[in-house]
Design a protein around this motif. Structure first.
Motif, PDB file in Angstrom:
ATOM      1  N   ASP A  53       0.830  -1.200   0.000  1.00  0.00           N
ATOM      2  CA  ASP A  53       0.000   0.000   0.000  1.00  0.00           C
ATOM      3  C   ASP A  53       0.865   1.251   0.000  1.00  0.00           C
ATOM      4  N   ARG A  99       0.790   4.226  -2.725  1.00  0.00           N
ATOM      5  CA  ARG A  99       0.607   5.643  -2.399  1.00  0.00           C
ATOM      6  C   ARG A  99       1.745   6.477  -2.973  1.00  0.00           C
ATOM      7  N   SER A 150       1.239   7.107  -6.623  1.00  0.00           N
ATOM      8  CA  SER A 150       0.115   7.946  -7.032  1.00  0.00           C
ATOM      9  C   SER A 150       0.537   9.409  -7.010  1.00  0.00           C
TER      10      SER A 150
END
Ligand code: ZN
Length: 74
Positions: free
Chosen positions: A61, A65, A68
């Protein structure tokens, strides 16, 4: 916090079967996942840290992140 920069907690994203994008600040592709208490991706060149995850979150995760890049107003 340069002194605590390279630690054994920093591992390549490939450890998690991920690829991390280059650092948005310095352009370096030398980035590593801090897989520990609060997972995040760190740039090994300029020291920038990506978004920090919740305790016990999946390190993948943190890579997602980091990868992104929302559009932001200048
Ligand atoms: Zn950087």
């Amino acid at each position: 916090m340069i002194s605590s920069f390279r630690t054994s907690h920093h591992v390549p994203p490939s450890v998690f079967g991920m690829e991390a994008r280059g650092c948005p600040f310095c352009g370096s592709t030398s980035v590593a996942v801090y897989a520990g208490f609060r997972n995040h991706v760190s740039c090994m060149t300029c020291g920038a840290d990506g978004p920090v995850g919740e305790r016990g979150a999946d390190p993948r995760d943190a890579v997602a992140r980091w990868n992104s890049r929302p559009e932001v107003a200048e």
